[in-house]
Structure formats: C-alpha cells, structure tokens
Design a protein around this motif. Structure first.
Motif, PDB file in Angstrom:
ATOM      1  N   VAL A   1     104.981 -17.678  51.911  1.00 57.52           N
ATOM      2  CA  VAL A   1     106.155 -17.235  51.224  1.00 57.52           C
ATOM      3  C   VAL A   1     105.920 -18.196  50.202  1.00 57.52           C
ATOM      4  CG1 VAL A   1     108.048 -18.960  51.112  1.00 57.52           C
ATOM      5  CG2 VAL A   1     106.797 -18.146  53.204  1.00 57.52           C
ATOM      6  N   PHE A   2     105.094 -18.823  49.613  1.00 56.56           N
ATOM      7  CA  PHE A   2     104.580 -19.056  47.908  1.00 56.56           C
ATOM      8  C   PHE A   2     104.908 -18.301  47.328  1.00 56.56           C
ATOM      9  CE2 PHE A   2     102.633 -23.298  48.447  1.00 56.56           C
ATOM     10  CZ  PHE A   2     103.112 -23.750  47.535  1.00 56.56           C
ATOM     11  N   GLY A   3     104.161 -16.738  47.715  1.00 59.41           N
ATOM     12  CA  GLY A   3     103.578 -15.724  46.955  1.00 59.41           C
ATOM     13  C   GLY A   3     105.313 -14.804  47.273  1.00 59.41           C
TER      14      GLY A   3
ATOM     15  N   TRP B   1      98.923 -14.297  47.765  1.00 60.72           N
ATOM     16  CA  TRP B   1      99.145 -13.339  49.149  1.00 60.72           C
ATOM     17  C   TRP B   1      97.326 -12.867  49.118  1.00 60.72           C
ATOM     18  CZ3 TRP B   1     103.521  -9.498  46.775  1.00 60.72           C
ATOM     19  CH2 TRP B   1     105.108 -10.162  46.943  1.00 60.72           C
ATOM     20  N   LEU B   2      96.794 -13.168  48.214  1.00 57.26           N
ATOM     21  CA  LEU B   2      95.656 -12.477  48.383  1.00 57.26           C
ATOM     22  C   LEU B   2      95.065 -13.624  49.555  1.00 57.26           C
ATOM     23  CD1 LEU B   2      92.604 -11.125  48.103  1.00 57.26           C
ATOM     24  CD2 LEU B   2      92.533 -12.830  46.136  1.00 57.26           C
ATOM     25  N   PHE B   3      95.519 -15.179  49.334  1.00 59.75           N
ATOM     26  CA  PHE B   3      95.138 -16.134  49.644  1.00 59.75           C
ATOM     27  C   PHE B   3      95.801 -16.172  50.979  1.00 59.75           C
ATOM     28  CE2 PHE B   3      94.660 -19.427  45.975  1.00 59.75           C
ATOM     29  CZ  PHE B   3      93.098 -18.873  45.162  1.00 59.75           C
ATOM     30  N   SER B   4      96.849 -15.777  51.134  1.00 58.50           N
ATOM     31  CA  SER B   4      97.414 -15.578  52.541  1.00 58.50           C
ATOM     32  C   SER B   4      96.886 -14.494  53.331  1.00 58.50           C
ATOM     33  CB  SER B   4      99.147 -15.251  52.618  1.00 58.50           C
ATOM     34  OG  SER B   4      99.344 -15.167  53.277  1.00 58.50           O
ATOM     35  N   SER B   5      95.997 -13.476  53.096  1.00 58.72           N
ATOM     36  CA  SER B   5      95.461 -12.274  53.418  1.00 58.72           C
ATOM     37  C   SER B   5      93.933 -13.553  53.827  1.00 58.72           C
ATOM     38  CB  SER B   5      94.956 -11.828  52.731  1.00 58.72           C
ATOM     39  OG  SER B   5      96.218 -11.050  52.257  1.00 58.72           O
ATOM     40  N   PHE B   6      93.393 -13.993  52.456  1.00 62.49           N
ATOM     41  CA  PHE B   6      91.332 -14.911  53.161  1.00 62.49           C
ATOM     42  C   PHE B   6      92.134 -15.767  54.972  1.00 62.49           C
ATOM     43  CE2 PHE B   6      90.752 -13.962  49.320  1.00 62.49           C
ATOM     44  CZ  PHE B   6      88.978 -13.526  50.451  1.00 62.49           C
ATOM     45  N   CYS B   7      93.004 -16.424  54.213  1.00 64.03           N
ATOM     46  CA  CYS B   7      93.738 -16.878  56.066  1.00 64.03           C
ATOM     47  C   CYS B   7      94.269 -16.751  56.874  1.00 64.03           C
ATOM     48  CB  CYS B   7      94.866 -18.279  55.680  1.00 64.03           C
ATOM     49  SG  CYS B   7      94.618 -19.329  54.213  1.00 64.03           S
ATOM     50  N   PHE B   8      94.619 -15.222  57.552  1.00 66.15           N
ATOM     51  CA  PHE B   8      94.678 -14.692  58.401  1.00 66.15           C
ATOM     52  C   PHE B   8      93.675 -14.459  58.702  1.00 66.15           C
ATOM     53  CE2 PHE B   8      95.827 -10.774  60.429  1.00 66.15           C
ATOM     54  CZ  PHE B   8      96.706 -10.895  61.107  1.00 66.15           C
ATOM     55  N   MET B   9      92.592 -13.802  57.702  1.00 63.99           N
ATOM     56  CA  MET B   9      91.031 -13.003  57.740  1.00 63.99           C
ATOM     57  C   MET B   9      90.608 -14.230  58.718  1.00 63.99           C
ATOM     58  SD  MET B   9      89.784 -11.061  54.755  1.00 63.99           S
ATOM     59  CE  MET B   9      88.319 -11.514  55.170  1.00 63.99           C
ATOM     60  N   ASN B  10      91.094 -15.705  58.186  1.00 65.31           N
ATOM     61  CA  ASN B  10      90.102 -17.288  58.859  1.00 65.31           C
ATOM     62  C   ASN B  10      90.954 -16.800  60.460  1.00 65.31           C
ATOM     63  OD1 ASN B  10      88.779 -19.292  59.766  1.00 65.31           O
ATOM     64  ND2 ASN B  10      89.965 -20.668  58.100  1.00 65.31           N
ATOM     65  N   LEU B  11      92.079 -16.787  61.058  1.00 66.38           N
ATOM     66  CA  LEU B  11      92.526 -16.624  61.951  1.00 66.38           C
ATOM     67  C   LEU B  11      91.927 -15.693  62.865  1.00 66.38           C
ATOM     68  CD1 LEU B  11      95.178 -17.135  64.628  1.00 66.38           C
ATOM     69  CD2 LEU B  11      95.835 -15.255  62.890  1.00 66.38           C
ATOM     70  N   LEU B  12      91.568 -14.722  62.810  1.00 62.03           N
ATOM     71  CA  LEU B  12      90.762 -13.894  63.155  1.00 62.03           C
ATOM     72  C   LEU B  12      89.274 -14.056  63.520  1.00 62.03           C
ATOM     73  CD1 LEU B  12      92.130  -9.953  62.190  1.00 62.03           C
ATOM     74  CD2 LEU B  12      93.201 -11.434  64.398  1.00 62.03           C
TER      75      LEU B  12
ATOM     76  N   GLY C   1      93.084 -20.844  50.055  1.00 62.10           N
ATOM     77  CA  GLY C   1      93.798 -21.683  48.101  1.00 62.10           C
ATOM     78  C   GLY C   1      93.838 -22.517  48.425  1.00 62.10           C
ATOM     79  N   ILE C   2      93.812 -23.621  48.355  1.00 66.04           N
ATOM     80  CA  ILE C   2      93.734 -24.944  49.062  1.00 66.04           C
ATOM     81  C   ILE C   2      93.959 -25.532  47.214  1.00 66.04           C
ATOM     82  CG2 ILE C   2      91.754 -26.129  49.038  1.00 66.04           C
ATOM     83  CD1 ILE C   2      94.547 -27.643  50.571  1.00 66.04           C
ATOM     84  N   ASN C   3      92.694 -25.056  46.749  1.00 63.72           N
ATOM     85  CA  ASN C   3      92.799 -25.948  44.541  1.00 63.72           C
ATOM     86  C   ASN C   3      93.962 -24.818  44.759  1.00 63.72           C
ATOM     87  OD1 ASN C   3      89.982 -27.013  45.419  1.00 63.72           O
ATOM     88  ND2 ASN C   3      88.832 -25.427  45.319  1.00 63.72           N
ATOM     89  N   ALA C   4      94.179 -24.121  44.386  1.00 65.77           N
ATOM     90  CA  ALA C   4      95.067 -23.142  43.761  1.00 65.77           C
ATOM     91  C   ALA C   4      96.964 -24.142  44.327  1.00 65.77           C
ATOM     92  CB  ALA C   4      95.074 -21.427  44.666  1.00 65.77           C
ATOM     93  N   VAL C   5      96.640 -24.556  45.260  1.00 69.54           N
ATOM     94  CA  VAL C   5      97.943 -24.617  45.748  1.00 69.54           C
ATOM     95  C   VAL C   5      98.355 -26.337  45.060  1.00 69.54           C
ATOM     96  CG1 VAL C   5      99.468 -26.267  47.920  1.00 69.54           C
ATOM     97  CG2 VAL C   5      98.464 -23.599  48.005  1.00 69.54           C
ATOM     98  N   MET C   6      96.979 -26.978  45.063  1.00 68.36           N
ATOM     99  CA  MET C   6      96.929 -28.139  44.293  1.00 68.36           C
ATOM    100  C   MET C   6      97.205 -28.697  42.831  1.00 68.36           C
ATOM    101  SD  MET C   6      96.839 -30.229  46.998  1.00 68.36           S
ATOM    102  CE  MET C   6      97.061 -31.754  46.493  1.00 68.36           C
ATOM    103  N   PHE C   7      96.728 -26.798  41.988  1.00 68.98           N
ATOM    104  CA  PHE C   7      96.914 -26.712  41.006  1.00 68.98           C
ATOM    105  C   PHE C   7      98.212 -26.606  40.269  1.00 68.98           C
ATOM    106  CE2 PHE C   7      98.045 -23.730  37.295  1.00 68.98           C
ATOM    107  CZ  PHE C   7      96.908 -24.286  36.349  1.00 68.98           C
ATOM    108  N   TYR C   8      99.310 -26.224  42.009  1.00 69.05           N
ATOM    109  CA  TYR C   8     100.708 -26.028  41.354  1.00 69.05           C
ATOM    110  C   TYR C   8     101.690 -27.053  41.387  1.00 69.05           C
ATOM    111  CZ  TYR C   8     100.341 -21.050  39.392  1.00 69.05           C
ATOM    112  OH  TYR C   8     100.246 -20.125  38.726  1.00 69.05           O
TER     113      TYR C   8
END
Length: 492
Positions: A351-353, A456-467, A287-294
């Motif tokens: 938290v963004f979500g 929240w979808l991006f947050s889930s991907f980040c958590f999947m990256n952690l695992l 979600g890095i591009n989404a965060v930069m979008f906002y």
C-alpha cells in the motif's frame, strides 16, 4: 512440605509416567522468581543496545547545528554517524560468536559494558567528528555482542513454558531503549543524553555480578555440581533439579565438546544455520529501515509538526506490540506470529508503494526524494494524508509482533550447544551486515527503481518471508532445547 514433594521425579516411562507427562509435572512446579531476576539483569544489555540505536535520532539534528565547527556534521557525516553502529555490530557478532564459547555467557555479557561505557564517554569528550565516529563504532561493537549473547543466555536459563516470553523480552527492551532515547532527546542535549545512555550498561554489569552462568554451559565444561546448584536456584525447592540436569547432561555427552568447521556439512548444523541466517536476512530486507526513513515526512503530512513527537509515537507502538507479542508468544507459537507478521508487513508495504505511485504521477521528475515529498504533499488530493500514517503504524505493528523479536528468539533455540556461539555469531553478522547495506544502498534503490518500486520490492521480500516461514521454520513452542535439537536430528 510433604515427603512426596521431596521425592525425585520418576524416570521417563517409569511408574506410568511418559517423558512428556514427567516434563509437564516438573515444569508445572518450578518457581520462576529467580529466573525473572536473572532475565532482568541480562536484558539491561538489550536496553543499552536500544539506547545506542535511538541515540542518533535526537543527536544528529543537534550536531548538524552545533556551533563548534569541529563537531558540526554535514549530511554525509550524519549518515556515517548513524550507520557506523551497524558496522561495529557486525564485527561484534564475529567476536561474540567466539568469546561466548570461550569465557562463557555471563562474562561475555559483563564484558559488553566496557565498550558501551567507553564509547559513550568518548562521544561526551569528543574534540572532533572522528572521535564521535569512534564512540559510535565502540557502542555498535557492544551492541553486536549483546544481540548475540543475551538471547543465548536467556534461552539456556529458561524452561519451555516461559522461554518465548523471556526470549521476546530481548526485543522488548531494545525498543524500550530506543523510545527512551527519543524521550530523553526531547529534554536533554546530545551531550547529556550520551551520559544517560551509559547508565543501563553500568547497572547491568553490577547486577550480573550476582547472577549465575547458564547450566548448559557449565555442563559442557564438566562443572556438574555447579550446574546443579544453578538449576536448583533457578527452579526453586518444589522440584528435583537432578532430573533436568540429567536431561541436559545426556545431550551434552552425545556431542563433541568442541565445534569443528567440518561439521558444517552435518544436517543438524547446516539446517538450523540456514534457517537462522535466512530469518535474519528477511528481517532486514523487510524494509523496516526504509519505512523509518520516511517516518518524519509521513508525520508532517498527518499534521504532527514536531518530528520528535512522531518518533515517540513510533516508539510507543513498537513497545506496546512487542509486549503483546511477548505475552502471547508461548501460546500462539513462533511460526504463527511470524507468518502473520510477514503478511501484515507485505500488505502495508504494498500500500505504501501504491501511495508513492500516485505521488509519482504528480511530478515530472522520475525519482522522488525525501525533500520532494514535502514539496508535493499539498498537491496530492486524491489520497487522504492519513493513509501513509496508518500504513506506518500497521507496518511497525506487524514488525513488532513477529519479524522483530522472533528471529532473535529462534536463533537462540535451534542450534546445538557446541555450535551455538559460532552459529549465532554468523546470524548476527548476517543481520547487521544486511542492515548496513540496505541503509547505505536505499537511496540508490530509490533512484533506480523509484519509491514505489522500492516499497513493492520490500513487500515481495515480506511475502517471501511468509512462504519461508510456512514451509521451513520449525515450531519451537513448548519444547526444551534438547527436544529442538532432536527434531533436527530426526529430519536428517
């Protein structure tokens, strides 16, 4: 200098030395001055790459208000002007994966200067929008090749004690280039900013004329004498480079000189390839591009009225924490930093979500667009306006500490030398293709699952990256490239 310093290092296990002790003794005595010089010349490529990425941010607002109707960009054209770089970079990954094994790491990097300079020259001289597009595609093409060849060049030149530091400098120079474009855009018009952006690749090609090819590539091409001279130049007079040359040579002799697609079913190939591709996917799905979008809206909420100043703040955060990651990379290790990074990003995206969910409750429309955010900001009093700003800084900090630099570093470390070009090309293609898709489909995601659902979808991907990092990513800290390859052989 004593006679002992001229004595070749002992073979592993001889005279009481284990292989690990011998390696530690060897790399303890190396000189790094020339290695730093070669790295500096090479990372001017990622600096150029950063200028390409950052150029669109200050250039698009000017082109949207340009009095020349042939160069004036509407919102759709501006979107393509920004995103065409990712298409060019994806193609560059395919081309780079092929030529890096054909003509070598050095010549591939030097050749990148041509599309960089030509691309920016076309932008400067552009008579219409289509020429602007052409320039962006060319600079994107060069960026794709650069993002492949520079990590490979540095990893094949560096030794284990500082390979993490030098490999992380690739991402450091990318974010430095982005910040340089932001700062340059504050004082230069889009025309002169393009001229400025063409200077780093010009300097790169000049300096690379005096830098050597990597010893691993030379040994693969049976140029032993030249490889030994390069190692002596890189490591200095305090060590006998013959020992390291024999270690690399032994590994090259175990492999076929050419890579065949049938080898993809070999676990020593497909395991690191799956790891590399997955890391690139998770980087872009974070979600890095989404965060930069906002980012612009978030800075306006925090009373940072000048969006260019906000962009510079983002750039400074990226540079500072990417530098921190580079400094501690060889001590903390890749795996730990990547796991911490993914955790930080997952929490801040979540938290963004929550923040967007609260906003959603204050409007009647089921989807919240960027323009809507600016109109309802003053109506939301329950949540402090500094919260999304803190989330932005924390998210970018997390990205800079791990998810930004480490996938590129690990990509350059885990592949066998015979497959390094093709496999790295597949990773680069995956990265930039995903970046394009996420950027272009982001608005559709927002409309279908709302802002908070998207984050929240991006947050889930980040958590999947952690695992994924915890269970599948190997630790490469302190290992030679040959030892990393042996690790994958041992796990088959």
């Amino acid at each position: 200098m004593s006679n002992e310093e001229h004595t070749p290092l002992l073979e592993p296990g001889a005279g009481g030395f284990t292989e690990q002790q011998q390696q530690q003794q060897y790399f303890h005595n190396v000189w790094n001055r020339n290695l730093y010089l070669a790295t500096f010349a090479a990372v001017l490529g990622p600096l150029s790459f950063g200028f390409v990425l950052g150029y669109s941010s200050p250039a698009i607002p000017e082109l949207q208000t340009d009095s020349n109707l042939h160069l004036h960009l509407d919102s759709t054209q501006a979107s393509w002007f920004g995103s065409l770089v990712t298409i060019g970079a994806a193609v560059g990954g395919i081309i780079g994966g092929w030529i890096v094994d054909k003509i070598g790491r050095k010549l591939t990097l030097m050749s990148c200067a041509v599309p960089y300079v030509v691309g920016f020259t076309i932008i400067v001289a552009a008579p219409n929008v289509w020429m602007l597009y052409s320039g962006r595609i060319l600079t994107g093409l060069a960026s794709g090749v650069t993002s492949l060849v520079v990590p490979v060049y540095i990893s094949e030149m560096a030794h284990p004690k500082i390979r993490g530091l030098l490999g992380s400098s690739v991402q450091l120079m990318v974010v430095t280039g982005i910040m340089g474009a932001y700062v340059g855009g504050m004082v230069l018009t889009w025309y002169w900013l393009a001229v400025l952006c063409s200077l780093p690749p010009t300097l790169m090609v000049v300096l690379m004329c005096f830098m050597p090819e990597t010893p691993r590539y030379l040994l693969r091409k049976n140029k032993r004498a030249e490889a030994l001279r390069v190692l002596a130049w890189l490591r200095g007079p305090e060590v006998d480079s013959e020992w390291e040359c024999r270690q690399i040579e032994a590994n090259c002799e175990e492999q076929d000189t050419k890579f065949a697609l049938s080898e993809l079913k070999n676990p020593t190939i497909y395991k690191p390839l799956l790891i590399g591709i997955s890391m690139m996917l998770f980087q872009q799905l974070s979600g890095i591009n989404a965060v930069m979008f906002y980012a612009e809206s978030i800075f306006e909420q925090a009373n940072v009225k000048n969006s260019s100043e906000g962009s510079v703040i983002v750039g400074v955060v990226q540079v500072v924490f990417t530098a921190v990651a580079a400094i501690i990379m060889d001590k903390a290790g890749r795996k730990l930093l990547l796991a911490i990074s993914a955790l930080i990003m997952s929490i801040s995206a979540a938290v963004f979500g929550v923040y967007f969910k609260i906003w959603q409750a204050h409007i009647n429309n089921s989807s919240l667009h960027k323009t809507d955010i600016l109109t309802v900001v003053n109506s939301v009093s329950e949540v402090p306006t500094w919260l999304p700003l803190v989330c932005l800084v924390v998210f970018i900090t997390g990205f800079a500490l791990g998810c930004g630099p480490i996938p590129w570093l690990v990509m350059s470390e885990i592949f066998p030398v015979r497959a390094r070009g093709i496999a790295s090309g597949a990773c680069v293609l995956t990265n930039w293709s995903t970046a394009f898709l996420v950027t272009k489909e982001f608005h559709d995601l927002v409309e279908n699952i709302t802002q908070y659902g998207t984050f929240w979808l991006f947050s889930s991907f980040c958590f999947m990256n952690l695992l994924f990092t915890i269970f599948f990513v190997p630790e490469t800290k302190g290992r030679t490239l040959e030892q990393i390859e042996a690790y994958f052989k041992a796990t088959t």
